[in-house]
Write a protein that holds these residues in place. Structure first.
Motif, PDB file in Angstrom:
ATOM      1  N   THR A  63       0.838  -1.207   0.000  1.00 45.81           N
ATOM      2  CA  THR A  63       0.000   0.000   0.000  1.00 45.81           C
ATOM      3  C   THR A  63       0.870   1.253   0.000  1.00 45.81           C
ATOM      4  OG1 THR A  63      -0.096   0.247   2.412  1.00 45.81           O
ATOM      5  CG2 THR A  63      -1.704  -1.242   1.399  1.00 45.81           C
ATOM      6  N   ASP A  64       0.212   2.383  -0.187  1.00 41.92           N
ATOM      7  CA  ASP A  64       0.928   3.651  -0.098  1.00 41.92           C
ATOM      8  C   ASP A  64       1.051   4.052   1.375  1.00 41.92           C
ATOM      9  OD1 ASP A  64      -1.599   4.586   0.631  1.00 41.92           O
ATOM     10  OD2 ASP A  64      -1.962   5.602  -1.270  1.00 41.92           O
ATOM     11  N   ASP A  65       1.460   5.278   1.630  1.00 41.71           N
ATOM     12  CA  ASP A  65       1.701   5.707   3.012  1.00 41.71           C
ATOM     13  C   ASP A  65       0.433   5.825   3.857  1.00 41.71           C
ATOM     14  OD1 ASP A  65       0.744   7.928   1.678  1.00 41.71           O
ATOM     15  OD2 ASP A  65       2.224   9.321   2.502  1.00 41.71           O
ATOM     16  N   GLN A  66      -0.729   5.738   3.253  1.00 44.97           N
ATOM     17  CA  GLN A  66      -1.985   5.768   4.019  1.00 44.97           C
ATOM     18  C   GLN A  66      -2.322   4.382   4.585  1.00 44.97           C
ATOM     19  OE1 GLN A  66      -4.880   8.337   3.441  1.00 44.97           O
ATOM     20  NE2 GLN A  66      -3.338   9.888   3.006  1.00 44.97           N
ATOM     21  N   PRO A  72      -8.057   2.134  -2.150  1.00 46.08           N
ATOM     22  CA  PRO A  72      -8.728   0.839  -2.160  1.00 46.08           C
ATOM     23  C   PRO A  72      -8.104  -0.180  -1.205  1.00 46.08           C
ATOM     24  CG  PRO A  72      -7.255   0.925  -4.024  1.00 46.08           C
ATOM     25  CD  PRO A  72      -7.142   2.253  -3.324  1.00 46.08           C
ATOM     26  N   ALA A  73      -7.033   0.190  -0.513  1.00 46.89           N
ATOM     27  CA  ALA A  73      -6.307  -0.770   0.335  1.00 46.89           C
ATOM     28  C   ALA A  73      -7.202  -1.361   1.424  1.00 46.89           C
ATOM     29  CB  ALA A  73      -5.086  -0.107   0.956  1.00 46.89           C
ATOM     30  N   ARG A  74      -8.061  -0.553   2.022  1.00 47.60           N
ATOM     31  CA  ARG A  74      -8.931  -1.043   3.093  1.00 47.60           C
ATOM     32  C   ARG A  74      -9.828  -2.175   2.586  1.00 47.60           C
ATOM     33  NH1 ARG A  74     -12.746   3.279   4.997  1.00 47.60           N
ATOM     34  NH2 ARG A  74     -10.760   4.293   5.241  1.00 47.60           N
ATOM     35  N   THR A  75     -10.408  -1.987   1.414  1.00 48.75           N
ATOM     36  CA  THR A  75     -11.306  -2.994   0.850  1.00 48.75           C
ATOM     37  C   THR A  75     -10.533  -4.234   0.397  1.00 48.75           C
ATOM     38  OG1 THR A  75     -12.799  -1.249   0.147  1.00 48.75           O
ATOM     39  CG2 THR A  75     -13.089  -3.393  -0.881  1.00 48.75           C
ATOM     40  N   VAL A  76      -9.363  -4.026  -0.200  1.00 46.19           N
ATOM     41  CA  VAL A  76      -8.528  -5.162  -0.599  1.00 46.19           C
ATOM     42  C   VAL A  76      -8.175  -5.991   0.629  1.00 46.19           C
ATOM     43  CG1 VAL A  76      -6.283  -5.838  -1.533  1.00 46.19           C
ATOM     44  CG2 VAL A  76      -7.582  -4.024  -2.643  1.00 46.19           C
ATOM     45  N   LEU A  94       2.178  -4.256   3.823  1.00 44.35           N
ATOM     46  CA  LEU A  94       3.332  -3.391   4.026  1.00 44.35           C
ATOM     47  C   LEU A  94       3.033  -2.062   3.354  1.00 44.35           C
ATOM     48  CD1 LEU A  94       6.280  -3.105   5.040  1.00 44.35           C
ATOM     49  CD2 LEU A  94       7.012  -3.965   2.803  1.00 44.35           C
ATOM     50  N   ALA A  95       3.218  -0.982   4.095  1.00 46.95           N
ATOM     51  CA  ALA A  95       2.978   0.362   3.563  1.00 46.95           C
ATOM     52  C   ALA A  95       4.298   0.997   3.137  1.00 46.95           C
ATOM     53  CB  ALA A  95       2.305   1.234   4.618  1.00 46.95           C
ATOM     54  N   GLY A 105       9.155   3.093  -3.529  1.00 45.20           N
ATOM     55  CA  GLY A 105       8.213   1.978  -3.435  1.00 45.20           C
ATOM     56  C   GLY A 105       8.841   0.659  -3.843  1.00 45.20           C
ATOM     57  N   LEU A 106       9.811   0.718  -4.775  1.00 48.15           N
ATOM     58  CA  LEU A 106      10.474  -0.492  -5.233  1.00 48.15           C
ATOM     59  C   LEU A 106      11.185  -1.211  -4.080  1.00 48.15           C
ATOM     60  CD1 LEU A 106      11.135  -2.288  -7.631  1.00 48.15           C
ATOM     61  CD2 LEU A 106      13.100  -0.810  -8.104  1.00 48.15           C
TER      62      LEU A 106
END
Length: 178
Positions: A63-66, A72-76, A94-95, A105-106
């Motif tokens: 996920t991103d920093d959120q 969409p991370a919460r739903t995933v 992992l954020a 991000g890599l």
């Protein structure tokens, strides 16, 4: 036999009062111990294990920093957890912290790859860009993207039309790993 019982009673009556009390107390003690032993409850069954016994498979979410606070991370993540309960596939997330760039991000994507995740789901533009950048380093991992541009890489995209399609796609990705 009746003769023997009568003789035993006569012998006990001939004992002094103190010996009768001691013999009676000893007999009551033996009876109490015997009754306690016979009526003692059986050992309870061992408790059921409290932790899940997971398979040797892990599905990972990048996920991103959120992290899991944003869509969409919460739903995933909700779909991944549903599938984990059903399939006993371990799930983790992992954020990407720090600058929200593909290069940063890599590093996080590579971390998941080195942990031997069977499936990596990237949720959001930066995680998807990081995954498509590093995908060639981990060809045995099944990759899924939720949002973002996959640049024609061998990544399965999860339909982002509704929250239900996202959750169903994530659930299917984890189930396929099991």
């Amino acid at each position: 036999m009746l003769h023997w019982l009568t003789a035993a009673r006569a012998a006990v009556r001939a004992w002094p009062r103190r010996q009768q009390i001691i013999a009676g107390s000893a007999m009551l003690t033996v009876l109490a111990v015997l009754a306690t032993w016979l009526l003692w409850p059986q050992d309870p069954p061992p408790p059921a294990p409290r932790e899940r016994q997971y398979k040797a498979t892990t599905a990972c979410l990048l996920t991103d920093d959120q992290d899991l606070a944003a869509e969409p991370a919460r739903t995933v993540w909700a779909g991944m957890q549903d599938a984990s309960v059903q399939t006993l596939v371990k799930v983790q997330h992992l954020a990407i912290s720090g600058p929200q760039t593909t290069a940063n991000g890599l590093t996080y994507y590579n971390t998941l790859g080195m942990q031997r995740c069977t499936v990596i789901i990237a949720a959001g533009p930066v995680p998807v860009a990081a995954m498509t950048e590093g995908i060639t380093a981990f060809p045995d991992i099944k990759h899924y993207a939720v949002g973002g541009n996959t640049d024609g890489k061998p990544v399965t995209t999860i339909d982002t039309t509704t929250a239900d399609t996202i959750k169903t796609g994530a659930r299917a990705a984890v189930t396929a790993a099991g």
